[in-house]
Write a protein that holds these residues in place. Structure first.
Motif, PDB file in Angstrom:
ATOM      1  N   ARG A   1      -6.065   9.434   0.392  1.00 48.70           N
ATOM      2  CA  ARG A   1      -6.605  10.795   0.370  1.00 48.70           C
ATOM      3  C   ARG A   1      -7.558  10.958  -0.829  1.00 48.70           C
ATOM      4  NH1 ARG A   1      -4.535  15.550  -1.454  1.00 48.70           N
ATOM      5  NH2 ARG A   1      -2.585  14.567  -2.004  1.00 48.70           N
TER       6      ARG A   1
ATOM      7  N   LYS B   1      13.907   4.346   3.196  1.00 51.80           N
ATOM      8  CA  LYS B   1      13.619   5.213   2.053  1.00 51.80           C
ATOM      9  C   LYS B   1      12.411   4.677   1.269  1.00 51.80           C
ATOM     10  CE  LYS B   1      15.840   6.966  -2.084  1.00 51.80           C
ATOM     11  NZ  LYS B   1      16.948   6.681  -2.996  1.00 51.80           N
TER      12      LYS B   1
ATOM     13  N   LYS C   1       9.223   4.966   3.152  1.00 52.17           N
ATOM     14  CA  LYS C   1       8.741   6.342   3.141  1.00 52.17           C
ATOM     15  C   LYS C   1       7.993   6.640   1.829  1.00 52.17           C
ATOM     16  CE  LYS C   1      11.506   9.029   5.547  1.00 52.17           C
ATOM     17  NZ  LYS C   1      12.690   9.883   5.776  1.00 52.17           N
ATOM     18  N   ILE C   2       8.606   6.172   0.720  1.00 53.98           N
ATOM     19  CA  ILE C   2       7.969   6.388  -0.597  1.00 53.98           C
ATOM     20  C   ILE C   2       6.624   5.670  -0.648  1.00 53.98           C
ATOM     21  CG2 ILE C   2       8.164   5.885  -3.081  1.00 53.98           C
ATOM     22  CD1 ILE C   2      11.238   6.204  -2.702  1.00 53.98           C
TER      23      ILE C   2
ATOM     24  N   ASP D   1       4.762   4.728   1.858  1.00 53.12           N
ATOM     25  CA  ASP D   1       3.813   5.421   2.751  1.00 53.12           C
ATOM     26  C   ASP D   1       3.184   6.618   2.063  1.00 53.12           C
ATOM     27  OD1 ASP D   1       3.884   3.764   4.822  1.00 53.12           O
ATOM     28  OD2 ASP D   1       5.329   4.905   6.032  1.00 53.12           O
ATOM     29  N   ARG D   2       4.040   7.360   1.353  1.00 62.64           N
ATOM     30  CA  ARG D   2       3.564   8.570   0.685  1.00 62.64           C
ATOM     31  C   ARG D   2       2.527   8.213  -0.406  1.00 62.64           C
ATOM     32  NH1 ARG D   2       8.328  11.969  -1.354  1.00 62.64           N
ATOM     33  NH2 ARG D   2       9.160  11.446   0.665  1.00 62.64           N
ATOM     34  N   ILE D   3       2.866   7.133  -1.142  1.00 63.07           N
ATOM     35  CA  ILE D   3       1.939   6.705  -2.211  1.00 63.07           C
ATOM     36  C   ILE D   3       0.592   6.270  -1.604  1.00 63.07           C
ATOM     37  CG2 ILE D   3       1.522   4.953  -4.003  1.00 63.07           C
ATOM     38  CD1 ILE D   3       4.598   4.992  -4.480  1.00 63.07           C
TER      39      ILE D   3
ATOM     40  N   GLU E   1      -0.653   7.045   1.245  1.00 65.98           N
ATOM     41  CA  GLU E   1      -1.328   8.211   1.818  1.00 65.98           C
ATOM     42  C   GLU E   1      -2.087   8.982   0.732  1.00 65.98           C
ATOM     43  OE1 GLU E   1       0.168  12.233   3.910  1.00 65.98           O
ATOM     44  OE2 GLU E   1       1.317  10.434   4.432  1.00 65.98           O
ATOM     45  N   LYS E   2      -1.405   9.114  -0.427  1.00 64.13           N
ATOM     46  CA  LYS E   2      -2.000   9.836  -1.555  1.00 64.13           C
ATOM     47  C   LYS E   2      -3.248   9.110  -2.063  1.00 64.13           C
ATOM     48  CE  LYS E   2      -0.224  12.542  -5.353  1.00 64.13           C
ATOM     49  NZ  LYS E   2       0.862  12.732  -6.304  1.00 64.13           N
TER      50      LYS E   2
END
Lengths: 131, 134
Positions: free
Chosen positions: B21, B7, B10-11, B13-15, B17-18
């Motif tokens: 980007r 979990k 995943k969080i 990774d998302r951060i 990735e953001k």
């Protein structure tokens, strides 16, 4: 020319931006060099109040007009081809830079010229804090 | 435990990735450049601050005033701020953006920051000296 919405391609836009940044960078240095030559070098060689030095200021006016004029032109070109807010902001900044540098050029030139032509009046003004 | 790790990963990774980007977006380059141009103008025309300070303080405080001297020290310190930010911005521009001209513009920012810090600092020191000695 492409439409404003589409703008020019990124590489061309960046190239003009790069030229503008270089031009802005050297413009003030040129002004200070001219200031240095006007004040120091001519003074050392005792031609401080000669006609040549007075003409030198006209050369400086022309130089400043060309440099800052081109900077202003590049700013307008970037602005007219900007398709995002950040690109537009860059265009505005280049235009402001051109105007500010031109005003500063004129101010330095005019103060120098005034001091050379009428040193007594200039120093009276300076000592009374009018300048 | 594995579920928790997954979990969090995943969080994270998302951060990441953001962040990536955002950093790689084309407009970040122009955002940095527009901030850099503002700082460049401030650094280039900072000596005007000393000039106006001299005009305002000359009569009211007196030439040898300690308060005026401290104010010049503060102004000299203040002169370094935009120069340092400009140098860091130049480095960030080179490191984080993907434009072809990032090295050129970044180098101009770094050079301007260095030259500005040196000359504005020198001018501040000279002002300080002249107020004490003349």
């Amino acid at each position: 020319m492409k439409s404003n919405q589409q703008g020019m391609d990124k590489d061309r836009f960046d190239k003009y931006l790069f030229i503008a940044v270089i031009l802005g960078f050297i413009s003030l240095k040129v002004s200070f060099l001219a200031h240095f030559f006007g004040r120091e070098v001519f003074y050392w060689y005792s031609v401080y109040r000669s006609t040549f030095v007075i003409h030198f200021f006209y050369i400086q006016y022309a130089l400043s007009f060309l440099l800052c004029g081109y900077l202003f032109f590049l700013g307008v070109k970037l602005l007219s081809n900007a398709n995002t807010l950040d690109k537009r902001r860059v265009g505005y900044m280049i235009i402001i830079w051109g105007i500010v540098t031109f005003v500063f050029y004129l101010l330095i030139n005019e103060l120098e010229r005034m001091e050379i032509k009428n040193p007594e009046i200039f120093h009276t003004l300076l000592s009374n804090n009018y300048l | 435990m594995n579920f928790e790790e997954g979990k969090y990963m995943k969080i994270l990774d998302r951060i990441l990735e953001k962040i990536n980007r955002i950093e790689k977006e084309e407009d970040v380059f122009y955002k940095y450049v527009s901030i850099g141009l503002v700082l460049l103008i401030i650094v280039q025309y900072y000596p005007i601050v000393f000039y106006f300070f001299e005009l305002i303080e000359f009569d009211s405080v007196g030439k040898y005033g300690i308060v005026a001297s401290l104010k010049i020290m503060f102004l000299t310190f203040l002169a370094a701020m935009p120069s340092v930010v400009l140098i860091l911005l130049g480095l960030r521009l080179i490191e984080k953006t993907d434009s072809r001209y990032r090295y050129g513009i970044g180098t101009v920012f770094i050079l301007s920051g260095l030259i500005g810090a040196f000359f504005n600092g020198l001018l501040g020191c000279l002002e300080q000296t002249s107020w004490w000695d003349i």
